[in-house]
Design a protein around this motif. Structure first.
Motif, short mmCIF file in Angstrom:
data_model
loop_
_atom_site.label_atom_id
_atom_site.label_comp_id
_atom_site.label_asym_id
_atom_site.label_seq_id
_atom_site.Cartn_x
_atom_site.Cartn_y
_atom_site.Cartn_z
N MET A 298 0.80 -1.23 0.00
CA MET A 298 0.00 0.00 0.00
C MET A 298 0.83 1.28 0.00
O MET A 298 0.26 2.37 -0.11
N SER A 299 2.14 1.18 0.17
CA SER A 299 2.93 2.40 0.21
C SER A 299 4.32 2.13 -0.35
O SER A 299 4.72 0.98 -0.51
N SER A 300 5.03 3.21 -0.65
CA SER A 300 6.41 3.07 -1.09
C SER A 300 7.08 4.43 -1.10
O SER A 300 6.47 5.44 -0.78
N LYS B 140 -2.04 4.40 -8.99
CA LYS B 140 -2.41 3.03 -8.60
C LYS B 140 -2.69 2.93 -7.10
O LYS B 140 -2.66 1.85 -6.52
N GLY B 141 -2.95 4.09 -6.49
CA GLY B 141 -3.42 4.08 -5.10
C GLY B 141 -2.34 3.89 -4.06
O GLY B 141 -2.64 3.66 -2.89
N VAL C 237 -9.09 6.37 -18.87
CA VAL C 237 -9.28 6.01 -17.47
C VAL C 237 -9.26 7.25 -16.56
O VAL C 237 -8.40 8.11 -16.69
N ILE C 238 -10.27 7.33 -15.69
CA ILE C 238 -10.20 8.22 -14.52
C ILE C 238 -10.10 7.26 -13.35
O ILE C 238 -11.08 6.64 -12.94
N ASP C 239 -8.89 7.12 -12.83
CA ASP C 239 -8.67 5.99 -11.93
C ASP C 239 -9.13 6.23 -10.51
O ASP C 239 -9.12 5.32 -9.69
N GLY C 240 -9.52 7.47 -10.20
CA GLY C 240 -10.01 7.74 -8.85
C GLY C 240 -8.95 8.36 -7.96
O GLY C 240 -9.25 8.83 -6.87
N ARG D 69 -9.26 -1.98 -1.48
CA ARG D 69 -10.22 -2.85 -2.15
C ARG D 69 -11.09 -2.14 -3.15
O ARG D 69 -11.60 -2.75 -4.09
N HIS D 70 -11.38 -0.88 -2.87
CA HIS D 70 -12.36 -0.15 -3.66
C HIS D 70 -11.92 1.29 -3.86
O HIS D 70 -11.08 1.79 -3.13
N GLY D 71 -12.54 1.94 -4.86
CA GLY D 71 -12.38 3.38 -4.97
C GLY D 71 -11.34 3.85 -5.96
O GLY D 71 -11.33 5.02 -6.32
N VAL D 72 -10.44 2.98 -6.37
CA VAL D 72 -9.50 3.33 -7.45
C VAL D 72 -9.39 2.15 -8.41
O VAL D 72 -9.56 1.01 -8.01
#
Lengths: 572, 572
Positions: free
Chosen positions: A209-211, A225-226, B12-15, B306-309
């Motif tokens: 989830m992080s970097s 990519k969140g 894409v609008i990835d969020g 899990r969600h949102g992006v």
């Protein structure tokens, strides 16, 4: 009921991203009770403090930090960093857990954090051991991680930096076990490193989830990519400038992190205060820069209800800043009490005694001998081919590392004129004292340096211009229970004992910093390679990791190609 | 390995907040595997779908929603809302848990969500019962909440809307127990309502992390204090305009929520798609508006991994949008499969059978009689003073509610010319059938309406111009296992059976919507008060709550002053 403390007449930057405004902050015990117009519950027992002309901001939260890199114990480290405003940090425990038989290392930080006004969230290590090709004292897999989450559910909020990229991609049972234990318990998986773009998706899909990143295209891809980015400003100046040109619309996933910094650097430059100051200097709007050091990191770690904003219910960690843009921290309140003013603690800290089990961790079964460092040549050769580690960081694209080295008396020799010295890693946890030995293009044409802060296995490492000095330095380093020792011509020129796990000192931070500066000064006089010229004794600790993007590494098990995990002969 | 599905050639609008860009989305099973240039793992088993000319966005996530308000079961509700792009919702279960004996109501949504492609996160109810002054079928305190988190750790991510402000401030054991169970297990505490500013700090300090607001000053104060705002656009137009004028720098804590919407309204107006469309129409930058319906809500609920992006590892919920600014959802992929195209499901949904225990929940021990609704006057009076509930929502600042009413035959009479009708609430869960009865200034000078969707206790409610019609309507409503019944002069004019918990129908959504429209049409002809003119049969369900900011409420236990929790006589 009345407030215990009222910080009055300040201007508040609450961390929410809202503009500054006049507001008082009321504290009840160790929590913020109210912000704004808080006159209603002032009573005779309310202590009133003026912050006139000052800005009140939330205590800093470091999203990715290693206390051990300061070379100080948690208490001594807090003495330095609390006055800088660091009230919360997420401690990546893979240093201590590799040295302290696993979970006792996590427990050390849990216990210290519970007694100190500085909140420590020790993340369970994903890198104990860091890779299958090295020996350490601890092992953390699914069971151990799950146990840690059960024992310390509030403190162990997730795992520290997943970085063994090949093991992520190959489906290592241990590493994926640790990740799964974290996800199973709804916790956070921190990552580290910059996987090549063609495997980045797989790395993220594994749960990371992080970097960190310091390259604009890569950083933007990660943000898309969140991934939560933890920037270290000194590597990110150019990238931040590019962010601002874009402009980056959404900074929530950009946080600041100190990661590793010695006591000397913390005292000379600062800690998170320095990161915020640098971000502002690079052009980040100040309110955003403060968010990068507070709410962005707290939200990533899912503790925004405790830290990161000046709001009710949060830990009463308030920085009184006298110069907002230059991040001059005048006073620090933590857990509702004044803990520092003008860069100094207002009262001594107590973190309890260090568990004796964390001492005497350099356990050699016998003294080292010069013969431990001899590298034999194949019979009847006057020269050999040798794999020589290059003196470079962070590169996947290394050229061939084969060099020709002379042979004398059947033994392969250094080539100090070309900067090629001998280097050894000795297992130091009482697990058989295996020794890996090869050549490294480090410079250093005189003396020897031995040390136990060697990421991330933290075995005893030593290099030197003669086998004799190597043995003397390594034995001395073992005798002082770990730390640093510099030897020349049989004499100790400088040393720093780090008797807690071979990583940390419980001594006065100023003295530890002085010792670090002396080590660097002496080491600089020994002609290190140019890439090591700046802070050589800190640099050498990071130069031989076993994770991506390192391609080769010498461990106590020998020399390895990390991509294939195959052992390589030192010479052939 | 190769992808199972490839959505190609879309924008894409990835969020993440990043600008749109050309990218393909690769899916492996029910997860997104890669986004960007994903050619590397295309294989013979990869299904390829073109999104040429389309925009790909993450599936919508509603942060605060009540499926029950649609009057549809989870499956029937999904038939309507999945084609609108709603792939995830956080279900506030206090409707169903009050009607279904507590945790079985949470379980209903867990089970349905596990079978449907629409992910349902049922939040454990903080309002079961909503207050101490009403009777419902369930009880949820610390133990029950902790049990729910243990049984459904992945789905029950927190608790739904804490709204009983007096109990928060007075330290109610039950309510604070539920909050504590949530915080103890590192979960999210959702709030609801707009506490007065002088108690807002206490409410937040109790643990509340989110709320609604439609007033700019209040909303900004909440944002400053770290509260996640869940906006309903129809009440927020002016506030959003003011946000944009400020300009609001940091939107992360602003999310969109539908909250309550009937099947008729969902079909006529839309669901989350309508909210996003409205936000854009009100001036929110489109990328931000989509974030308000995706990542902002997912991050608040700590499920951004899990969600949102549109990012690796996330549930493969992808909306193919043909008109980005107008939010026209062309196709919906959920869990990696096409589930809807052009507003229609592509295949029937299966949520399993409804547990029979959730039926037959209207359990009266005897039929209602006209005498149940008689309100006796003190002896020898020709008129009395009566507390008459005013026909208004959401107000703390009500004037006196005392009116003079005539007496006839020893019984207090309605005053239909002044819009004062009689109103009763009947306990319907087989717990003694207690009946509260008083007067309400609702209009409606003919007939009677009985219904079981009555927030939040959902007992059987009935009002009417004659006691005879009230009894007929209420008995009929019990006979159909709950729902709505409109009676005039002894005849049923319209009805909607809601046999699942007295709240939901498993019938075809279009038929349910038609019944709702008919109910509203008939009710409108019965001369409701002006404030009820719009969708009267939905409005009446919300007009008599027991939480802040309601000051009075009639429950099955009688008429109460909610501030003091004291019972009031209907007449005196």
């Amino acid at each position: 009921m009345s407030w215990s403390l009222l910080i009055k007449n300040g201007t508040v930057i609450d961390g929410s991203g809202a503009a500054r405004g006049k507001a008082d902050v009321a504290i009840a015990g160790d929590r913020i009770a109210a912000v704004g117009d808080v006159a209603r519950h002032i009573g005779p027992k309310t202590t009133r403090v003026s912050a006139k002309g000052m800005t009140l901001v939330p205590g800093f939260v470091d999203a990715h930090y290693h206390c051990e890199s300061s070379r100080l114990t948690a208490r001594r480290h807090a003495e330095v960093t609390l006055p800088q405003g660091l009230t919360v940090y997420f401690e990546g425990t893979h240093e201590i857990t590799n040295a302290a038989r696993g979970l006792p290392g996590v427990e050390y930080f849990v216990r210290a954090g519970r007694r100190l006004p500085q909140k420590i969230y020790p993340c369970v290590s994903s890198a104990t051991p860091p890779s299958p090709v090295e020996t350490t004292s601890g092992y953390i897999g699914y069971r151990e991680a799950a146990l840690a989450f059960e024992r310390w559910p509030e403190e162990a909020r997730g795992i520290d930096e997943v970085m063994d990229l090949p093991r992520v991609l190959d489906g290592s049972r241990r590493l994926h076990g640790v990740i799964q234990a974290t996800l199973d318990d709804r916790r956070v998986v921190a990552g580290h490193g910059s996987p090549p773009l063609d495997v980045l998706d797989g790395w993220i899909a594994a749960g990371v989830m992080s970097s960190h990143s310091a390259r604009i295209a890569e950083a933007l891809t990660m943000l898309r990519k969140g991934v939560h980015l933890q920037l270290k400003t000194e590597r990110s100046r150019e990238m931040i400038r590019q962010f601002l040109e874009l402009p980056l619309r959404d900074w929530r996933n950009v946080g600041l992190a100190v990661d590793d910094r010695t006591a000397a650097d913390l005292l000379d430059r600062g800690g998170m205060d320095y990161e915020v100051r640098s971000a502002i200097e690079f052009g980040v709007p100040p309110i955003t820069a403060y968010q990068m050091a507070t709410i962005n990191n707290a939200a990533h770690w899912q503790v925004a209800h405790r830290h990161g904003v000046l709001a009710p219910g949060r830990c009463a960690d308030v920085l009184v800043v006298s110069d907002f843009d230059n991040v001059v921290v005048d006073r620090v309140f933590a857990n509702g009490r004044l803990v520092a003013a003008n860069g100094r603690l207002t009262a001594p800290l107590d973190a309890g005694a260090v568990d004796p089990a964390l001492r005497n961790t350099v356990r050699l079964s016998r003294p080292l001998r010069t013969s431990d460092f001899e590298i034999l040549a194949p019979p009847n050769r006057t020269e050999v081919q040798a794999y020589v580690l290059p003196p470079r960081y962070f590169s996947r694209d290394l050229g061939p590392i084969t060099k020709t080295l002379p042979v004398s008396g059947g033994r392969v020799q250094r080539d100090l004129r070309r900067g090629i010295t001998k280097f050894a890693v000795i297992e130091r946890y009482g697990k058989g004292m295996s020794i890996g030995c090869s050549f490294w293009e480090l410079g250093f044409d005189v003396g020897a340096i031995a040390w136990t802060v060697h990421h991330d296995h933290h075995n005893l490492a030593v290099f030197g211009a003669t086998d004799e000095d190597m043995a003397i330095a390594a034995n001395r380093c073992a005798a002082i229970e770990g730390g640093y020792v510099i030897v020349q011509d049989g004499k100790v020129l400088a040393e720093l004992p780090l008797p807690v796990c071979g990583l940390m000192s419980d001594d006065d931070p100023a003295r530890v910093a002085d010792a670090i500066r002396l080590l660097d000064r002496v080491a600089t006089g020994m002609h290190p390679a140019p890439s090591l010229a700046d802070h050589p004794t800190d640099r050498i600790t990071f130069m031989n990791l076993t994770c991506d993007p390192w391609k080769y590494s010498l461990t106590d098990q020998g020399l390895f190609n990390l991509e294939t995990q195959q052992r390589m002969p030192a010479v052939f």
